[in-house]
Design a protein around this motif. Structure first.
Motif, PDB file in Angstrom:
ATOM      1  N   LYS A  50      31.930  -6.722 -18.796  1.00 18.73           N
ATOM      2  CA  LYS A  50      30.572  -6.177 -18.849  1.00 18.73           C
ATOM      3  C   LYS A  50      29.527  -7.284 -18.889  1.00 18.73           C
ATOM      4  O   LYS A  50      28.355  -7.050 -18.608  1.00 18.73           O
ATOM      5  CB  LYS A  50      30.410  -5.258 -20.055  1.00 18.73           C
ATOM      6  CG  LYS A  50      30.527  -5.937 -21.406  1.00 18.73           C
ATOM      7  CD  LYS A  50      30.337  -4.913 -22.513  1.00 18.73           C
ATOM      8  CE  LYS A  50      30.510  -5.545 -23.879  1.00 18.73           C
ATOM      9  NZ  LYS A  50      31.886  -5.942 -24.158  1.00 18.73           N
ATOM     10  N   THR A  54      25.750  -7.041 -17.770  1.00 18.16           N
ATOM     11  CA  THR A  54      24.665  -7.232 -18.731  1.00 18.16           C
ATOM     12  C   THR A  54      23.897  -8.522 -18.483  1.00 18.16           C
ATOM     13  O   THR A  54      22.694  -8.582 -18.746  1.00 18.16           O
ATOM     14  CB  THR A  54      25.209  -7.231 -20.176  1.00 18.16           C
ATOM     15  OG1 THR A  54      26.228  -8.229 -20.292  1.00 18.16           O
ATOM     16  CG2 THR A  54      25.790  -5.881 -20.533  1.00 18.16           C
ATOM     17  N   GLY A 282      24.133   3.663 -20.300  1.00 17.04           N
ATOM     18  CA  GLY A 282      25.548   3.332 -20.221  1.00 17.04           C
ATOM     19  C   GLY A 282      26.326   4.125 -19.191  1.00 17.04           C
ATOM     20  O   GLY A 282      27.479   3.783 -18.885  1.00 17.04           O
ATOM     21  N   LEU A 409      23.335  -0.026 -21.659  1.00 10.36           N
ATOM     22  CA  LEU A 409      24.641  -0.381 -21.118  1.00 10.36           C
ATOM     23  C   LEU A 409      25.509  -1.029 -22.187  1.00 10.36           C
ATOM     24  O   LEU A 409      26.686  -0.705 -22.329  1.00 10.36           O
ATOM     25  CB  LEU A 409      24.454  -1.321 -19.922  1.00 10.36           C
ATOM     26  CG  LEU A 409      25.689  -1.668 -19.097  1.00 10.36           C
ATOM     27  CD1 LEU A 409      25.299  -1.949 -17.659  1.00 10.36           C
ATOM     28  CD2 LEU A 409      26.416  -2.885 -19.667  1.00 10.36           C
ATOM     29  N   GLY A 412      26.603   1.585 -24.650  1.00 12.82           N
ATOM     30  CA  GLY A 412      27.669   2.411 -24.106  1.00 12.82           C
ATOM     31  C   GLY A 412      29.011   1.709 -24.164  1.00 12.82           C
ATOM     32  O   GLY A 412      30.031   2.300 -24.547  1.00 12.82           O
ATOM     33  N   SER A 413      29.023   0.445 -23.800  1.00 11.01           N
ATOM     34  CA  SER A 413      30.263  -0.330 -23.873  1.00 11.01           C
ATOM     35  C   SER A 413      30.709  -0.514 -25.314  1.00 11.01           C
ATOM     36  O   SER A 413      31.908  -0.453 -25.624  1.00 11.01           O
ATOM     37  CB  SER A 413      30.055  -1.687 -23.208  1.00 11.01           C
ATOM     38  OG  SER A 413      31.226  -2.458 -23.261  1.00 11.01           O
TER      39      SER A 413
END
Length: 480
Positions: A50, A54, A282, A409, A412-413
């Motif tokens: 990610k 990101t 996310g 994001l 969400g991760s």
């Protein structure tokens, strides 16, 4: 010098800005479907990659505040040209990267180029068209920006299926070349007669605080730090952002003029938009993982399941102005935000026995709600902003939008990693349960964010939906 009154500018400028926003937003999510394949190729776990996503979005958030100052000083045409050129070259570098660190560096460079594209393009739209046309033009421009992140997983999945993950970055090259040609012919050159000095102190405080906070959200999900170190760094990030707020309120020319938050429509649009994007930010990362790691779909099928959202965005885009004129901004934003949260939560009911038609229907509903939501929030931000403040308002709105998407994001991760615990990401049952819980949490957060739009008055945004309203710059901002 091209001006707003030159032939062709008002006709082609929305197409140019839409094309560039499409390229930028497509690239922000095109790697999502390819993450499992890239992880296998680079020898890392999917969730750890990610950083590739990101880092790009974070570079956007850090670079956007400077873009407004650059546009005021050097002109929109020069800055826009440089931004597209940097973005295109960085895309080639991403495709040629040999390992994950090289790819992250190239993605950061990409993000810095995109950071100058997004706000400068929107600024050109705001300064070119009168207020009464702003809703329609913003609605036109926002559709490519909506389709990009929704279509990105589809394109990425098909490319990975037929070629390799490296080719997903080369799709930007022809688009970038076409955009550079259009900029030369149709980009107006706006600049400030008395550009403000660069707020170096504010730049350091804001960017370091935002970067640290986003990095912390990432490493929390991988448990690299103990609780004491994480807490100290979290407090430091808040302290840096708080120090920036203190500095901005006392500076004559701050990097981001926080006094604009006294304007109610701007405050609610940007603040409420930040909360809403935290809830839905996310999805472009979690859904491809859910489809591939949880449901066992191949990359190409996972990508195709994201396509209905893009189709819905195109279908519903024409309805947004009519709905806003019929029901007003307050009612539409409140109801649509709740609806969007409910649909996100319904994804938690999807499992390996769910018919594909149901998944397609849910994706279509998400795309429809996104189209209405972002068209409404992005136009409302300028409803009561005068022409002198349009550049700063655009910079703040763009910065908060990218920060919230980056944080969304990362959250969400983080939620997915938290609910998964120490279980392996190859355990389909555990992955499905973890992502179900993460989607329910994101849906609940989105529903709660609808409360922020109750601060609007029923008549807010009237200047945007009244065809007889005055052009931008002829009204003073409403501050209550």
């Amino acid at each position: 010098m091209t001006t707003a009154s030159s032939p062709g500018v008002q006709r082609y400028l929305p197409w140019l800005v839409g094309l560039v926003l499409f390229m930028e937003q497509l690239d922000s999510t095109i790697v999502n479907t390819a993450v499992p394949t890239m992880a296998r190729s680079l020898g890392v776990t999917p969730l750890s990659l990610k950083a590739i996503v990101t880092s790009y979005i974070l570079a956007l958030a850090i670079g956007i505040p400077v873009s407004g100052w650059l546009a005021d000083r050097f002109g929109t045409r020069k800055v826009f040209t440089a931004a597209v050129a940097i973005f295109t070259v960085a895309s080639i570098m991403c495709g040629l990267a040999l390992n994950a660190p090289m790819l992250v560096v190239a993605r950061i460079l990409q993000g810095l180029g995109a950071a100058m594209m997004t706000p400068v393009g929107r600024l050109a739209i705001v300064r070119t068209f009168p207020r009464s046309q702003l809703l329609d033009k913003m609605n036109f421009v926002i559709i490519p920006a909506l389709i990009g992140p929704l279509l990105g997983p589809t394109v990425g999945g098909l490319i990975v299926h037929w070629w390799s993950w490296r080719e997903i970055f080369f799709v930007n090259v022809p688009v970038g070349i076409a955009a550079l040609w259009m900029i030369r012919h149709h980009m107006p050159d706006y600049r400030s007669d008395a550009p403000r000095p660069l707020d170096v102190t504010g730049l350091i405080l804001f960017c370091s605080g935002a970067a640290l906070l986003s990095w912390l959200l990432e490493v929390f999900g991988e448990h690299r730090l103990d609780a004491a170190a994480s807490t100290l760094l979290l407090l430091l990030s808040f302290a840096l952002l708080g120090a920036y707020a203190w500095h901005a309120n006392r500076s004559a020319a701050p990097l981001l003029n926080l006094r604009l938050f006294k304007v109610r429509t701007f405050r609610v649009s940007v603040g409420g938009g930040l909360l809403t994007r935290l809830g839905i930010g996310g999805l472009p990362f979690l859904l491809p993982l859910f489809y591939q790691l949880g449901l066992g779909f191949p990359a190409w099928q996972s990508g195709l399941l994201m396509a209905p959202s893009a189709v819905a965005a195109m279908v519903v885009k024409a309805l947004a102005p009519h709905l806003l004129r019929r029901f007003g901004y307050r009612r539409m934003l409140t109801v649509n935000t709740v609806f969007m949260g409910v649909v996100i939560g319904l994804f938690a009911l999807v499992d390996r026995s769910t018919p594909i038609a149901v998944i397609v229907a849910l994706a279509f509903l998400v795309g429809s709600a996104n189209s209405i939501q972002f068209s409404s929030m992005n136009s409302l931000a300028f409803a009561d902003i005068d022409d002198r403040s349009s550049s700063m308002a655009n910079t703040i709105a763009s910065s908060m939008q990218q920060l919230s998407m980056s944080f969304g994001l990362a959250c969400g991760s983080l939620l997915a990693g938290w609910y998964l615990g120490g279980l392996p990401q190859t355990d389909q049952v555990a992955v499905i349960q973890a992502l179900h819980a993460a989607l329910l949490t994101l849906g609940a957060a989105t529903i709660v964010s609808s409360l922020s739009f109750w601060a609007l008055k029923p008549t807010d945004g009237h200047a945007l939906i009244d065809k007889s309203a005055a052009p931008v710059g002829t009204r003073e901002p409403a501050s209550n």
